[in-house]
Design an enzyme around this catalytic site. Structure first.
Site, PDB file in Angstrom:
ATOM      1  N   GLY A 155       9.588  33.372  60.909  1.00 34.36           N
ATOM      2  CA  GLY A 155       9.000  32.573  61.984  1.00 34.36           C
ATOM      3  C   GLY A 155       9.556  33.062  63.304  1.00 34.36           C
ATOM      4  O   GLY A 155       8.920  33.781  64.062  1.00 34.36           O
ATOM      5  N   CYS A 174      17.103  10.623  80.276  1.00 34.59           N
ATOM      6  CA  CYS A 174      18.300   9.779  80.366  1.00 34.59           C
ATOM      7  C   CYS A 174      19.171   9.921  79.127  1.00 34.59           C
ATOM      8  O   CYS A 174      19.300   8.984  78.331  1.00 34.59           O
ATOM      9  CB  CYS A 174      17.897   8.333  80.587  1.00 34.59           C
ATOM     10  SG  CYS A 174      17.066   8.149  82.150  1.00 34.59           S
TER      11      CYS A 174
HETATM   12  N1  LLP Z   1      10.437  29.413  55.452  1.00 33.87           N
HETATM   13  C1  LLP Z   1      10.898  28.167  55.282  1.00 33.87           C
HETATM   14  C2  LLP Z   1      10.724  27.499  54.019  1.00 33.87           C
HETATM   15  C3  LLP Z   1      11.538  27.522  56.355  1.00 33.87           C
HETATM   16  O1  LLP Z   1      11.986  26.285  56.181  1.00 33.87           O
HETATM   17  C4  LLP Z   1      11.689  28.189  57.589  1.00 33.87           C
HETATM   18  C5  LLP Z   1      12.342  27.525  58.727  1.00 33.87           C
HETATM   19  C6  LLP Z   1      11.174  29.493  57.708  1.00 33.87           C
HETATM   20  C7  LLP Z   1      10.564  30.072  56.620  1.00 33.87           C
HETATM   21  C8  LLP Z   1      11.264  30.287  58.981  1.00 33.87           C
HETATM   22  O2  LLP Z   1      12.548  30.512  59.395  1.00 33.87           O
HETATM   23  P1  LLP Z   1      12.815  31.469  60.643  1.00 33.87           P
HETATM   24  O3  LLP Z   1      12.350  32.845  60.270  1.00 33.87           O
HETATM   25  O4  LLP Z   1      12.040  30.948  61.792  1.00 33.87           O
HETATM   26  O5  LLP Z   1      14.261  31.397  60.879  1.00 33.87           O
HETATM   27  N2  LLP Z   1      14.364  24.371  64.622  1.00 33.87           N
HETATM   28  C9  LLP Z   1      15.395  25.299  64.224  1.00 33.87           C
HETATM   29  C10 LLP Z   1      14.970  26.172  63.070  1.00 33.87           C
HETATM   30  C11 LLP Z   1      14.523  25.403  61.864  1.00 33.87           C
HETATM   31  C12 LLP Z   1      13.979  26.299  60.793  1.00 33.87           C
HETATM   32  C13 LLP Z   1      13.333  25.539  59.704  1.00 33.87           C
HETATM   33  N3  LLP Z   1      12.809  26.344  58.651  1.00 33.87           N
HETATM   34  C14 LLP Z   1      15.829  26.131  65.428  1.00 33.87           C
HETATM   35  O6  LLP Z   1      15.276  25.935  66.505  1.00 33.87           O
HETATM   36  O7  LLP Z   1      16.714  26.957  65.328  1.00 33.87           O
END
Ligand code: LLP
Length: 417
Positions: free
Chosen positions: A281, A350
């Site tokens: 992602g 806030c």
């Molecule tokens: N696959 C699954 C099953 C996931 O839960 C996630 C992310 C991804 C793929 C993709 O991961 P990435 O390649 O983006 O690291 N909000 C947090 C990140 C939460 C990720 C949740 N799952 C942040 O802003 O760092």
């Protein structure tokens, strides 16, 4: 919009491994802010396409799906689809967006984590309507609930390998009991899956933001334990090792060596007679967007200056939620001549946590200045909220096309009677 930075490594696709905040065209960002107002996301789809190409070059034989949760904007989804990625969706809402953006049903994975009934109903409806999607389940209960709905399509079992990795405790999933079937129950759940569904694969996700050496070592351990489980299960179309590939948030950090990740994946999984799948992602979208915000208040205090800005944790939650570092740049041609001061950049919400940095050395800000926050493309707009009744920002392309219009005050109450 920007020139590739000669200092950055390229990988044969011609694009740098990271786009820094300094690489964005400052004059253009100022024009966009003047035209569209602030806070403003600026999302460069060309950079998304470059990131997709780099990822593909590192994993030429893998099956790649984009983790939609990082940025579900329609334009981003279309760009990623055109780059040949499938879509990994965390909810019915994401599945719906993926289908609307033109992903074929057979290119859609729905990763069901404690799936609400409404989500399962919607996903099974799409499947009945002909979308040959794959449902990834992480609990035996989900199998029962799919059976009750008459689903007997493609099914993947998410395992909990007991090893996690990632930039913050809140995003290390690999060992968290919430996610996946515990190792000792995998055989039983897979047997159940084979009996009533088209069982196709195993899935695991270590966590998010894998970037430094320690993360990479933990990730390798994770891969080894997934490979072990996959070897035990046998007869798999694919093994999906999730996402998690990180990007450099600090200007001094080097980009992650994607080839090192690819080598680890190859070395740990090559003995398996199954395709490898990944679902990045962040890597595809993080450095494709910045958040531009205007300084409206400058408050000198003892050792620092507080710069009050019009973006807050409602627009970019990561600093408040994970203490995440986002580079900040003053968009002024004379920035270099200004005195540097310890600056706290704080939003209008806030909450004391509503700051983007505290006491960071930055050129002394003035009221009316514009600041840009880097790497806002992943989990930026996507985690925006309307807390404090603040409408969500607009999102435009560097060319000035509106990708998502700014929310209005009227939008905030549209659901109320
Ligand atoms: N696959 C699954 C099953 C996931 O839960 C996630 C992310 C991804 C793929 C993709 O991961 P990435 O390649 O983006 O690291 N909000 C947090 C990140 C939460 C990720 C949740 N799952 C942040 O802003 O760092």
């Amino acid at each position: 919009m920007s020139e590739p930075d000669a200092d950055e490594p390229t990988d044969g696709t011609g694009s740098p491994g990271a786009r820094r905040l300094a690489d964005w065209n400052e004059a253009r960002l100022r024009e966009l802010a003047a035209e569209h107002g602030t806070p403003l996301y600026v999302t460069d789809l060309d950079r998304v396409a470059q990131n997709c190409a780099r990822f593909r070059a590192a994993f030429p034989d893998a099956s790649l799906r984009y983790a939609v949760k990082a940025n579900a904007g329609r334009a981003v989804l279309e760009t990623v689809r055109e780059a040949g990625f499938g879509a990994e969706c965390a909810s019915a809402g994401e599945v719906g967006r993926a289908l609307e953006a033109g992903f074929g049903g057979d290119d859609v994975d729905y990763t069901a984590v404690n799936p609400p009934a409404r989500d399962l109903d919607a996903v099974v409806d799409w499947w009945r309507d002909g979308a040959d999607l794959t449902v990834t389940v992480g609990a035996a209960d989900t199998l029962d609930r799919l059976r009750e709905r008459g689903y007997d399509g493609r099914l993947c079992v998410r395992v909990n390998p007991g090893v996690g990795a990632g930039h913050h405790e809140k995003v290390r999933t690999g060992a968290a009991a919430k996610f996946g079937v515990p190792a000792e129950r995998v055989d039983e759940v897979v047997a159940d899956a084979r009996a009533d569904f088209e069982f196709v694969g195993l899935h695991a996700h270590a966590g998010s933001g894998i970037h430094d050496e320690a993360d990479l070592a933990a990730h390798r351990e994770f891969l080894a334990s997934v490979a072990e489980l996959a070897a035990e299960v046998g007869d798999l179309e694919y093994v999906n090792v999730g996402g998690g590939v990180g990007v450099p948030y600090r200007e001094t950090e080097s980009p992650l060596d994607l080839d090192a990740v690819a080598t680890a994946v190859r070395e740990e999984l090559s003995a398996l007679d199954a395709a490898v799948a990944l679902e990045p992602g962040r890597y595809l979208v993080a450095d494709a967007a910045v958040l531009v915000t205007r300084v409206n208040t400058v408050k000198p205090s003892a050792g620092e200056v507080v710069a009050g800005v019009d973006a807050g944790m409602t627009d970019l939650l990561r600093p408040a939620m994970y203490d995440a570092f986002h580079a900040i740049r003053l968009l002024d041609p004379g920035a270099d001549e200004r005195e540097e001061r310890p600056v706290t950049v704080a939003g209008p919400i806030c909450e004391s946590g509503d700051t983007f940095c505290e006491g960071r050395p930055l050129p002394a800000p003035e009221r009316g200045d514009l600041l840009a926050l880097g790497n806002a493309g992943a989990y930026g707009y996507e985690m925006a909220s309307t807390y404090n009744s603040r409408p969500r920002p607009a999102d435009v392309s560097p060319e000035g096309d509106v990708l998502r219009r700014r929310e209005s005050l009227a939008d905030l109450t549209v659901l109320e009677r």
